[in-house]
Motif scaffolding. Structure first.
Motif, mmCIF file in Angstrom:
data_model
loop_
_atom_site.group_PDB
_atom_site.id
_atom_site.type_symbol
_atom_site.label_atom_id
_atom_site.label_comp_id
_atom_site.label_asym_id
_atom_site.label_seq_id
_atom_site.Cartn_x
_atom_site.Cartn_y
_atom_site.Cartn_z
ATOM 1 N N GLY A 1 0.853 -1.301 0.025
ATOM 2 C CA GLY A 1 0.089 0.068 -0.047
ATOM 3 C C GLY A 1 0.728 1.109 -0.054
ATOM 4 N N SER A 2 0.182 2.310 0.318
ATOM 5 C CA SER A 2 0.802 3.611 0.069
ATOM 6 C C SER A 2 0.405 4.584 0.960
ATOM 7 C CB SER A 2 0.481 4.289 -1.129
ATOM 8 O OG SER A 2 1.065 5.546 -1.467
ATOM 9 N N ILE A 3 1.003 5.126 2.081
ATOM 10 C CA ILE A 3 0.852 5.872 3.227
ATOM 11 C C ILE A 3 1.681 7.345 2.887
ATOM 12 C CG2 ILE A 3 0.781 6.435 5.740
ATOM 13 C CD1 ILE A 3 0.731 3.197 6.050
ATOM 14 N N SER A 4 0.966 8.518 3.088
ATOM 15 C CA SER A 4 1.855 9.799 2.806
ATOM 16 C C SER A 4 2.713 9.918 3.993
ATOM 17 C CB SER A 4 1.024 10.865 2.879
ATOM 18 O OG SER A 4 0.413 10.795 1.422
ATOM 19 N N VAL A 5 3.980 10.548 3.822
ATOM 20 C CA VAL A 5 5.007 10.623 4.941
ATOM 21 C C VAL A 5 5.302 12.071 4.897
ATOM 22 C CG1 VAL A 5 5.844 8.363 5.343
ATOM 23 C CG2 VAL A 5 6.925 10.088 3.845
ATOM 24 N N GLN A 6 5.971 12.555 5.960
ATOM 25 C CA GLN A 6 6.391 14.085 5.996
ATOM 26 C C GLN A 6 8.045 14.005 5.469
ATOM 27 O OE1 GLN A 6 4.525 16.916 6.526
ATOM 28 N NE2 GLN A 6 2.853 15.493 6.482
ATOM 29 N N LYS A 7 8.649 15.365 5.313
ATOM 30 C CA LYS A 7 9.920 15.195 4.652
ATOM 31 C C LYS A 7 10.968 14.660 5.866
ATOM 32 C CE LYS A 7 13.201 17.134 1.912
ATOM 33 N NZ LYS A 7 14.212 16.497 2.532
ATOM 34 N N ASP A 8 10.659 14.660 7.034
ATOM 35 C CA ASP A 8 11.735 14.192 7.924
ATOM 36 C C ASP A 8 11.800 12.655 7.890
ATOM 37 O OD1 ASP A 8 9.144 14.315 9.252
ATOM 38 O OD2 ASP A 8 10.044 14.465 11.354
ATOM 39 N N GLU A 9 10.293 12.108 7.849
ATOM 40 C CA GLU A 9 9.987 10.560 7.617
ATOM 41 C C GLU A 9 10.711 10.099 6.325
ATOM 42 O OE1 GLU A 9 6.164 9.263 9.420
ATOM 43 O OE2 GLU A 9 5.804 11.318 8.533
ATOM 44 N N LEU A 10 10.612 11.143 5.341
ATOM 45 C CA LEU A 10 11.105 10.332 4.017
ATOM 46 C C LEU A 10 12.886 10.507 4.193
ATOM 47 C CD1 LEU A 10 10.626 10.108 0.781
ATOM 48 C CD2 LEU A 10 11.634 12.402 1.036
ATOM 49 N N ASP A 11 13.088 11.275 4.976
ATOM 50 C CA ASP A 11 14.785 11.329 5.059
ATOM 51 C C ASP A 11 15.380 10.249 5.849
ATOM 52 O OD1 ASP A 11 15.038 13.559 3.375
ATOM 53 O OD2 ASP A 11 15.022 15.099 5.035
ATOM 54 N N ALA B 1 8.189 16.787 -5.361
ATOM 55 C CA ALA B 1 7.732 15.696 -4.805
ATOM 56 C C ALA B 1 8.591 14.359 -4.790
ATOM 57 C CB ALA B 1 6.460 15.328 -4.928
ATOM 58 N N GLN B 2 8.687 13.591 -3.791
ATOM 59 C CA GLN B 2 9.460 12.317 -3.858
ATOM 60 C C GLN B 2 8.631 11.146 -3.384
ATOM 61 O OE1 GLN B 2 13.756 12.030 -3.019
ATOM 62 N NE2 GLN B 2 13.608 13.918 -2.202
ATOM 63 N N CYS B 3 9.077 9.924 -3.951
ATOM 64 C CA CYS B 3 8.122 8.611 -3.184
ATOM 65 C C CYS B 3 9.266 7.783 -3.088
ATOM 66 C CB CYS B 3 7.324 8.151 -4.273
ATOM 67 S SG CYS B 3 6.302 6.960 -3.466
ATOM 68 N N VAL B 4 9.236 6.875 -1.748
ATOM 69 C CA VAL B 4 10.311 5.833 -1.642
ATOM 70 C C VAL B 4 9.224 4.593 -1.947
ATOM 71 C CG1 VAL B 4 11.486 4.453 -0.065
ATOM 72 C CG2 VAL B 4 11.348 6.963 0.075
ATOM 73 N N GLY C 1 8.060 -9.357 -5.010
ATOM 74 C CA GLY C 1 7.662 -8.287 -6.006
ATOM 75 C C GLY C 1 6.397 -7.228 -5.618
ATOM 76 N N ASN C 2 6.500 -7.579 -4.174
ATOM 77 C CA ASN C 2 5.149 -6.328 -3.616
ATOM 78 C C ASN C 2 5.972 -5.256 -3.164
ATOM 79 O OD1 ASN C 2 3.025 -8.406 -4.010
ATOM 80 N ND2 ASN C 2 4.004 -9.257 -2.051
ATOM 81 N N ARG C 3 5.085 -4.316 -3.628
ATOM 82 C CA ARG C 3 5.723 -2.804 -3.152
ATOM 83 C C ARG C 3 5.223 -2.131 -1.962
ATOM 84 N NH1 ARG C 3 2.723 0.930 -7.561
ATOM 85 N NH2 ARG C 3 0.833 -0.322 -7.579
ATOM 86 N N THR C 4 5.776 -1.282 -1.128
ATOM 87 C CA THR C 4 5.511 -0.557 -0.031
ATOM 88 C C THR C 4 5.938 0.820 -0.403
ATOM 89 O OG1 THR C 4 5.884 -2.477 1.531
ATOM 90 C CG2 THR C 4 5.773 0.001 2.213
ATOM 91 N N MET C 5 4.808 1.663 -0.623
ATOM 92 C CA MET C 5 5.210 3.249 -1.177
ATOM 93 C C MET C 5 4.866 4.128 0.029
ATOM 94 S SD MET C 5 5.016 2.344 -4.702
ATOM 95 C CE MET C 5 4.350 3.807 -5.389
ATOM 96 N N ARG C 6 5.948 4.996 0.224
ATOM 97 C CA ARG C 6 5.826 6.046 1.146
ATOM 98 C C ARG C 6 6.213 7.668 0.210
ATOM 99 N NH1 ARG C 6 3.699 2.671 3.206
ATOM 100 N NH2 ARG C 6 3.961 1.772 5.129
ATOM 101 N N PRO C 7 5.003 8.119 -0.024
ATOM 102 C CA PRO C 7 5.232 9.477 -0.974
ATOM 103 C C PRO C 7 5.378 10.719 0.063
ATOM 104 C CG PRO C 7 2.885 8.650 -0.897
ATOM 105 C CD PRO C 7 3.713 7.472 -0.347
ATOM 106 N N CYS C 8 6.164 11.573 -0.248
ATOM 107 C CA CYS C 8 6.147 12.678 0.465
ATOM 108 C C CYS C 8 5.801 13.985 -0.601
ATOM 109 C CB CYS C 8 7.830 13.136 0.922
ATOM 110 S SG CYS C 8 7.694 14.521 1.655
#
Length: 356
Positions: free
Chosen positions: A45-55, A130-133, A140-147
């Motif tokens: 799935g995909s959960i939005s994160v803040q910039k510090d979490e992305l870093d 914008a960035q996404c991890v 092959g399953n993906r975990t998305m963390r967009p900022c």
């Protein structure tokens, strides 16, 4: 905020335009369970994160990566679709949106330009891109963390009729936060005679803003709609008839072409009174599911542009969708474009006359 747009007077209008309001960079990496256990939120799935979490996640990645290096590329559903049309099918495409005056923004613009996508409708703005991890496990399953929260993006008032003049298709991804700019783009597209393609984005997006989505579909301005099985189920949840066939029927009442993708079970599609069910391509090994639906859309749109039948459009989509899941990220490798062309040949479908 002043937005710089590159001059577009000297170029021919792209056949297909994509609207990606906020340019996005994907950071794609293969990971093991131990790292996923340290990332907040559920796997998948995909959960939005803040910039510090992305870093923090990117820092953790740098200490964990041993199998393969982090891949950075222009990302986003619409980006994947128009880049696929350009690189894999030789279709003239362009992208409308905004990117920041940072390293990530420059990477986005150069990646798209290098891929042959016109970037003259991209606005450069002061701020961050914008960035996404995208964390891909061994299945092959993906975990998305967009900022996305602080990223620059294009606004409805910044669009102009000239952005759309001379093009034939506009490609959109549904997002309620971008609804105003989506509606403005559709208005210009219809004034200029473009057909509009809409992807339903995610089942969470459909669930959380279903009334706005249904209103958009019922406007009659969407010519082609793509939904996966989960999005389709969410779209008609609570109605007497459920299932992908009922969702296809709902979509076809409002769109000239309706497509519901069913993963390993292939896809179903409807145009006028014709309904087809096309099985999935059997020869594809899933390394990373990122971009499968986006590249399916590339192939399907190419089929429509070439005047192929509904079944053939689905088959081309199946081949292009199968090509992207064989490597990490939403960008198809040269080897996998060759794999796609071989599949097209085996199925007696037109092979794009370009060299990858």
């Amino acid at each position: 905020m002043v937005a710089e747009a590159l001059p577009k007077t000297l170029e021919a209008a792209p056949l297909v335009l994509g609207l990606q309001p906020a340019a996005l960079i994907d950071n794609v990496a293969p990971v093991d369970w131990s790292l996923l256990d340290q990332i907040p939120g559920d796997r998948g799935g995909s959960i939005s994160v803040q910039k510090d979490e992305l870093d923090h996640i990117l820092k953790e990645l740098n200490t964990h990566i041993s199998v393969a290096p982090l891949k950075k590329m222009a990302g986003g559903s619409v980006t994947n679709t128009v880049r696929g049309l350009s690189v894999g099918f030789g279709v003239a495409t362009g992208i409308i949106g905004a990117y920041g005056d940072d390293e990530q923004g420059q990477l986005f613009a150069s990646n798209m330009g290098f891929s042959g996508v016109s970037i003259s409708r991209l606005r450069k703005k002061k701020g961050s891109t914008a960035q996404c991890v995208c964390l891909v496990d061994e299945s092959g399953n993906r975990t998305m963390r967009p900022c996305l929260s602080s990223a620059v993006k294009i606004q409805a008032g910044e669009l102009s009729k000239e952005d759309f003049t001379g093009s034939k298709w506009l490609v959109l991804r549904y997002a309620v936060l971008n609804l105003e700019v989506i509606q403005a783009a559709i208005r210009f597209a219809k004034q200029e005679g473009l057909s509009v393609s809409l992807d339903l984005a995610s089942f969470e997006m459909v669930r959380n803003s279903k009334s706005e989505l249904r209103k958009l579909l019922e406007s009659g301005n969407i010519d082609l709609c793509f939904a996966n099985e989960d999005e389709a189920a969410e779209l008609i949840r609570g109605e007497q008839e459920a299932g992908p066939e009922a969702a296809l029927e709902f979509l076809s009442r409002h769109c000239r072409w309706a497509v519901v993708t069913l993963g390993s079970k292939g896809c179903i599609a409807k145009h006028n009174k014709e309904v087809v069910h096309i099985p999935a391509i059997g020869e594809s090994i899933a390394t990373d599911a990122t971009g499968a639906g986006d590249l399916f859309a590339s192939g399907f749109l190419y089929g429509l542009i070439k005047g192929l039948s509904l079944a053939e459009c689905c088959k081309v989509g199946s081949c292009s969708g199968g090509s992207v899941i064989r490597a990490l990220g939403g960008e198809v490798t040269p080897e996998n474009w060759q794999w796609m062309n071989k599949q097209l040949q085996l199925k007696d479908l037109p092979v794009p006359a370009i060299h990858n």
